[in-house]
Scaffold this active site. Structure first.
Site, PDB file in Angstrom:
ATOM      1  N   CYS A  34      36.953  39.932  46.821  1.00  0.00           N
ATOM      2  CA  CYS A  34      36.466  39.190  45.657  1.00  0.00           C
ATOM      3  C   CYS A  34      36.894  37.731  45.708  1.00  0.00           C
ATOM      4  O   CYS A  34      36.228  36.872  45.128  1.00  0.00           O
ATOM      5  CB  CYS A  34      36.939  39.845  44.372  1.00  0.00           C
ATOM      6  SG  CYS A  34      38.722  39.978  44.232  1.00  0.00           S
ATOM      7  N   HIS A 133      41.913  41.018  41.119  1.00  0.00           N
ATOM      8  CA  HIS A 133      40.517  40.578  41.054  1.00  0.00           C
ATOM      9  C   HIS A 133      40.407  39.091  40.728  1.00  0.00           C
ATOM     10  O   HIS A 133      41.145  38.565  39.888  1.00  0.00           O
ATOM     11  CB  HIS A 133      39.747  41.381  40.007  1.00  0.00           C
ATOM     12  CG  HIS A 133      38.264  41.133  40.055  1.00  0.00           C
ATOM     13  ND1 HIS A 133      37.524  41.305  41.206  1.00  0.00           N
ATOM     14  CD2 HIS A 133      37.387  40.709  39.113  1.00  0.00           C
ATOM     15  CE1 HIS A 133      36.259  40.995  40.965  1.00  0.00           C
ATOM     16  NE2 HIS A 133      36.161  40.632  39.708  1.00  0.00           N
ATOM     17  N   ASN A 152      30.959  36.985  38.123  1.00  0.00           N
ATOM     18  CA  ASN A 152      31.805  38.096  38.551  1.00  0.00           C
ATOM     19  C   ASN A 152      31.070  38.962  39.576  1.00  0.00           C
ATOM     20  O   ASN A 152      29.985  39.479  39.294  1.00  0.00           O
ATOM     21  CB  ASN A 152      32.185  38.939  37.327  1.00  0.00           C
ATOM     22  CG  ASN A 152      33.336  39.879  37.602  1.00  0.00           C
ATOM     23  OD1 ASN A 152      33.548  40.317  38.736  1.00  0.00           O
ATOM     24  ND2 ASN A 152      34.085  40.205  36.568  1.00  0.00           N
TER      25      ASN A 152
END
Length: 422
Positions: A34, A133, A152
């Site tokens: 991520c 994250h 996201n």
């Protein structure tokens, strides 16, 4: 039609805006990268790959070892800036951004805190981190206007539009969830999909309005399918038995949910451990028909019927009233309440609204399924804000029960803004 030179240019400009309005986004599958997705979304193009960030991490390791006399990492097999699962430190992201003439600063740092608190919309982008994250918020040109998007990589519905009005509430909401927010300033690269034509991988995409609608529809159908499976699993008896709705815990039996952050993707974890990676999102159910959607709607209506009706709303001219506006990642909700009513009535109204249309509050399930949730006042300065928590039938503020306290006793003004955190 005869077009003059200036009108032709205007027409061409309008056409280009309609054709070129697209926001870059990367979808995270069964990887823990991520941080890579976050940086690329922020810079609006596939500027980094995992190898690039790994090189930066190892360079930082060497510099740290040199500063510590070369002995600090001699016996260590693992990096201090990236682990075997691809979780990168914040220093790696900051150094990567410097390669593109940008710098990241913690939004709570004294050099930027006041500016961001008052005018968060004046920035260009943010990167946000919690445990495992990373994700980006970015302002881009969208149909001729500057708009904010939540990029996201774990959001199945793709880029999410965040209005300028809701940006401050969004940032405050994730900060209360213990996210660290970094503001990114500098000379951002020019966003141009043509620069990357033919070079994008399957998970990398420029999303226009049509593609965005497709992604959002797929998300809705996936959520509807999951809810129907939960309804089926909750049935007792044969096919003719009504749903028991046991997946919505009774109010007095709610327990606070736990979150497996290790399953969310790679991030700022430096202990060498890695949680299980999220499975690839299942394909959307294209076979959902109108009967199924009608059944789901009826199910939600049954849940709503089990809840108390909201207190009657006073007339606009009535004295001693408080107009409450609740901001969420969905749309804003506004309602008047008597100053002498208890704060529990505000929570009952929110639960009633969420049972019929959780999406309007930015939720995928009704509030009664959330165990504990919160609302926060929008008092300025932020240090003066109050947080009210709902767990079971109780409402607490600072650990003290206040459910029976009136809005007037709690210091509510004639106009109050609240942020919902669920």
């Amino acid at each position: 039609t005869n077009w003059t030179g200036s009108s032709v240019r205007s027409k061409v400009r309008i056409t280009l805006i309609l054709v070129m309005s697209a926001v870059y986004w990367e979808k995270q599958g069964a990887d823990r990268l991520c941080a890579v997705h976050c940086l690329n979304a922020l810079l609006q193009g596939p500027y980094f790959n995992p190898g690039d960030l790994a090189d930066i991490a190892h360079q930082l390791d060497r510099e740290e070892a040199r500063l510590m006399g070369g002995a600090a990492l001699a016996g260590e097999k693992s990096s201090a800036n990236v682990d075997d699962d691809g979780n990168f430190s914040s220093q790696v992201l900051d150094n990567a951004l410097k390669r593109h003439n940008c710098n990241s600063t913690n939004s709570l740092h004294e050099s930027v805190r006041a500016q961001i608190s008052q005018f968060p919309e004046r920035e260009v982008g943010y990167i946000c981190n919690l445990h495992a994250h990373w994700f980006a918020l970015r302002k881009v040109n969208w149909n001729g206007k500057l708009e904010w998007f939540n990029l996201n990589s774990l959001e199945m519905g793709g880029p999410e539009l965040v209005s300028e009005f809701k940006l401050a509430a969004f940032l405050e909401s994730i900060r209360q969830q213990n996210y660290t927010i970094f503001v990114v300033r500098g000379q951002y690269p020019t966003s141009d999909p043509g620069l990357f034509a033919g070079a994008l991988l399957e998970h990398q995409m420029f999303v226009d309005a049509i593609k965005m609608q497709v992604l959002q529809q797929q998300k809705k159908e996936k959520e509807a399918k999951d809810m129907q499976q939960a309804i089926n699993a909750s049935k007792e008896g044969g096919d003719d038995a009504p749903p028991s709705f046991s997946m919505f815990a009774p109010a007095d039996k709610r327990t606070a949910p736990t979150t497996d952050w290790g399953a969310l993707g790679g991030g700022n974890r430096l202990d060498g451990g890695g949680g299980a990676a999220p499975a690839p999102a299942p394909a959307a159910d294209d076979d959902m028909d109108d009967d199924l959607r009608a059944a789901l709607a009826a199910s939600m209506q049954d849940v709503q019927k089990s809840l108390p009706e909201p207190i009657a709303e006073p007339d606009a001219a009535a004295p001693d009233t408080c107009t409450i506006q609740v901001r969420t990642s969905g749309k804003a909700h506004k309602r008047r309440f008597p100053m002498e009513c208890s704060i529990a009535k505000v929570f009952e109204w929110l639960e009633f609204v969420s049972a019929s249309d959780p999406g309007s509050l930015g939720l995928s399930t009704p509030l009664i399924a959330h165990g504990t949730y919160h609302v926060m006042t929008q008092t300025f300065p932020p240090a003066a804000r109050k947080k009210y928590s709902r767990s079971g039938q109780q409402v607490e503020e600072g650990g003290k029960p206040v459910g029976d306290s009136t809005l007037k006793a709690l210091g509510f003004e004639k106009q109050e803004g609240l942020i919902l955190q669920a």
